[in-house]
Design a protein around this motif. Structure first.
Motif, PDB file in Angstrom:
ATOM      1  N   SER A   1      -5.653  -3.502  -8.021  1.00 14.26           N
ATOM      2  CA  SER A   1      -5.482  -2.304  -7.211  1.00 14.26           C
ATOM      3  C   SER A   1      -6.825  -1.757  -6.775  1.00 14.26           C
ATOM      4  O   SER A   1      -7.843  -1.935  -7.453  1.00 14.26           O
ATOM      5  CB  SER A   1      -4.715  -1.244  -8.008  1.00 14.26           C
ATOM      6  OG  SER A   1      -4.619  -0.044  -7.268  1.00 14.26           O
TER       7      SER A   1
ATOM      8  N   TYR B   1       0.829  -1.205   0.000  1.00 13.34           N
ATOM      9  CA  TYR B   1       0.000   0.000   0.000  1.00 13.34           C
ATOM     10  C   TYR B   1       0.860   1.251   0.000  1.00 13.34           C
ATOM     11  O   TYR B   1       2.041   1.230   0.356  1.00 13.34           O
ATOM     12  CB  TYR B   1      -0.959   0.008   1.200  1.00 13.34           C
ATOM     13  CG  TYR B   1      -0.319   0.384   2.520  1.00 13.34           C
ATOM     14  CD1 TYR B   1      -0.251   1.720   2.935  1.00 13.34           C
ATOM     15  CD2 TYR B   1       0.216  -0.587   3.368  1.00 13.34           C
ATOM     16  CE1 TYR B   1       0.335   2.059   4.150  1.00 13.34           C
ATOM     17  CE2 TYR B   1       0.799  -0.249   4.577  1.00 13.34           C
ATOM     18  CZ  TYR B   1       0.854   1.084   4.960  1.00 13.34           C
ATOM     19  OH  TYR B   1       1.441   1.428   6.157  1.00 13.34           O
TER      20      TYR B   1
ATOM     21  N   HIS C   1      -5.497   9.357   0.781  1.00 11.54           N
ATOM     22  CA  HIS C   1      -5.856   8.164   0.019  1.00 11.54           C
ATOM     23  C   HIS C   1      -4.893   7.024   0.343  1.00 11.54           C
ATOM     24  O   HIS C   1      -3.674   7.218   0.375  1.00 11.54           O
ATOM     25  CB  HIS C   1      -5.812   8.454  -1.481  1.00 11.54           C
ATOM     26  CG  HIS C   1      -6.987   9.207  -1.981  1.00 11.54           C
ATOM     27  ND1 HIS C   1      -8.046   8.622  -2.635  1.00 11.54           N
ATOM     28  CD2 HIS C   1      -7.307  10.531  -1.875  1.00 11.54           C
ATOM     29  CE1 HIS C   1      -8.942   9.535  -2.941  1.00 11.54           C
ATOM     30  NE2 HIS C   1      -8.523  10.711  -2.493  1.00 11.54           N
TER      31      HIS C   1
ATOM     32  N   THR D   1      -3.878   3.609  -1.258  1.00 10.75           N
ATOM     33  CA  THR D   1      -3.964   2.773  -2.455  1.00 10.75           C
ATOM     34  C   THR D   1      -3.357   1.414  -2.138  1.00 10.75           C
ATOM     35  O   THR D   1      -2.186   1.328  -1.740  1.00 10.75           O
ATOM     36  CB  THR D   1      -3.219   3.410  -3.638  1.00 10.75           C
ATOM     37  OG1 THR D   1      -3.770   4.703  -3.905  1.00 10.75           O
ATOM     38  CG2 THR D   1      -3.348   2.549  -4.892  1.00 10.75           C
TER      39      THR D   1
ATOM     40  N   ASP E   1      -8.502   1.722  -4.051  1.00 11.82           N
ATOM     41  CA  ASP E   1      -8.154   2.932  -3.301  1.00 11.82           C
ATOM     42  C   ASP E   1      -9.329   3.344  -2.417  1.00 11.82           C
ATOM     43  O   ASP E   1     -10.498   3.093  -2.727  1.00 11.82           O
ATOM     44  CB  ASP E   1      -7.821   4.071  -4.260  1.00 11.82           C
ATOM     45  CG  ASP E   1      -7.378   5.325  -3.530  1.00 11.82           C
ATOM     46  OD1 ASP E   1      -6.186   5.406  -3.169  1.00 11.82           O
ATOM     47  OD2 ASP E   1      -8.223   6.207  -3.309  1.00 11.82           O
TER      48      ASP E   1
ATOM     49  N   ALA F   1      -5.750   9.405  -5.419  1.00  7.08           N
ATOM     50  CA  ALA F   1      -5.219   8.050  -5.417  1.00  7.08           C
ATOM     51  C   ALA F   1      -3.914   7.991  -6.205  1.00  7.08           C
ATOM     52  O   ALA F   1      -3.691   8.784  -7.134  1.00  7.08           O
ATOM     53  CB  ALA F   1      -6.233   7.088  -6.022  1.00  7.08           C
TER      54      ALA F   1
END
Length: 399
Positions: A390, A340, A375, A377, A392, A347
């Protein structure tokens, strides 16, 4: 006239070495010798001429080398630029004696007979100990920092060899050969029906002089569509000699191989449970000297694949300044990992195959320290730390 005899006078003296004791000792010697010979055969194939003896609890170090070769195009009389290379060390962990135990029940011996029960359990115990050593080694291989991507499996093998040779050249070292590690299914998909000669040492299948590699190890521990390589002279091995310890003084005597000292083994009966207990102690670690001389090359047409989606949510964490992150989806592979990155305002952009090695690793459950409204991600990465999915979310952080 009746005489009473004290039968104890005719009993065998205490601690007498009899047939049973000799059989047990022979079994211990056979177990230790077999284990030592098997691991030595693997070391010989890897080109490891000797294992390095360490004291119990010693720290193990791994190295990385960095630097840039300056241009050699120097005019007459000008100063030749200095190429500076540095080698940094970090602690990998400590090598220590580990303790293992397995038992054969009275019922198993009665059902299968002593010889069969002993042979089956000894071989299973040896296999478990062997797996413990190899699993640690594969964990080391997964830490390699040279990464690449190729469109075909054969190109990945060739490039992995080239990458590690190039790395050693830049470190002013010459590789004595290259070991390549590939997934079992990948190899046989490439071969089709073409026969090859596969040999085995210490539970590792291998092929010699194949596709430019001096030795190719075939294992399911390497993920599919992944090729791992390292120079043979980057491989190194450490061990703690069980005979070095003070266990004997404490009444814990193990049979060891005086030539190698890789493992200690002991058998004794447990009358409380009617079990023949087997004990083993060992401290063996297969390692590499330079982590950045391990190449991981993935296979596939990365430009034609699409980044998958993770459903990520956030709630306040248990402590001030933390957030609980949840991902609805499970990892696509047990070899994949979550990474992360926190970013303010928006994001972090992620594309399929993007290298996220430097992102923070996350176990999928632990709270994360974050700033409210930033954010987070989250990326699912393959064993080469390439992004495959992925998601977010804005962090909900406990005040």
């Amino acid at each position: 006239m009746n005489k009473k005899f004290d039968l104890q006078l005719f009993a065998a003296p205490d601690n007498m070495t009899g047939t049973a004791q000799i059989q047990v000792k022979a079994r211990e010697i056979d177990f230790v010798t077999s284990f030592s010979k098997n691991i030595q055969s693997l070391l010989d194939i890897m080109g490891i001429t000797r294992m390095i003896r360490k004291q119990n609890g010693s720290e193990l170090k791994v190295r990385t080398a960095s630097g840039v070769l300056q241009s050699g195009d120097v005019a007459e009389g000008d100063i030749i630029p200095l190429s500076q290379y540095s080698v940094s060390e970090k602690t990998f962990g400590k090598i220590a004696i580990k303790k293992y135990r397995k038992g054969v029940t009275l019922e198993a011996i009665s059902d299968k007979g002593y010889e069969a029960a002993v042979e089956m359990t000894d071989e299973e115990f040896r296999a478990d100990l062997r797996e413990a050593v190899l699993n640690n080694f594969y964990n080391v291989l997964r830490m390699g920092s040279l990464v690449g991507h190729e469109s075909s499996w054969q190109r990945a093998v060739a490039m992995s060899i080239g990458m590690v040779k190039d790395k050693f050249n830049k470190m002013h070292r010459t590789s004595t050969g290259v070991a390549v590690f590939v997934n079992t299914l990948d190899l046989y998909k490439y071969l089709g029906t073409t026969p090859i000669t596969v040999q085995t040492a210490f539970g590792m299948d291998y092929v010699e002089n194949f596709l430019g590699a001096d030795i190719v190890f075939i294992t399911s521990e390497i993920a599919e569509d992944t090729v791992v390589a390292t120079p043979l002279n980057n491989l190194i091995a450490y061990y703690v000699d069980p005979a070095d310890s003070e266990f004997v003084q404490a009444g814990l005597s193990y049979t060891t191989d005086s030539e190698t000292g890789f493992i200690g083994f002991h058998i004794q009966g447990n009358y409380e449970r009617a079990i023949s207990d087997m004990y083993a102690i060992m401290g063996v670690q297969l390692m590499v000297e330079y982590l950045d001389a391990i190449a991981h090359v993935s296979v596939g047409e990365s430009d034609t694949q699409t980044l998958g989606t993770l459903t990520v949510t956030s709630t306040e964490g248990p402590e001030s300044g933390t957030t609980n992150i949840a991902v609805a989806e499970q990892l696509l592979s047990m070899n994949n990992v979550f990474k992360y990155k926190e970013n303010a305002g928006s994001a972090t952009d992620v594309t399929y195959g993007m290298d996220v090695k430097t992102w923070t690793r996350w176990d999928g459950v632990s709270p994360i320290k974050a700033t409210a409204a930033n954010h987070i991600t989250v990326v699912e990465a393959d064993p080469n730390y390439k992004a495959v999915r992925s998601g977010d979310v804005e962090a909900q952080v406990k005040a």
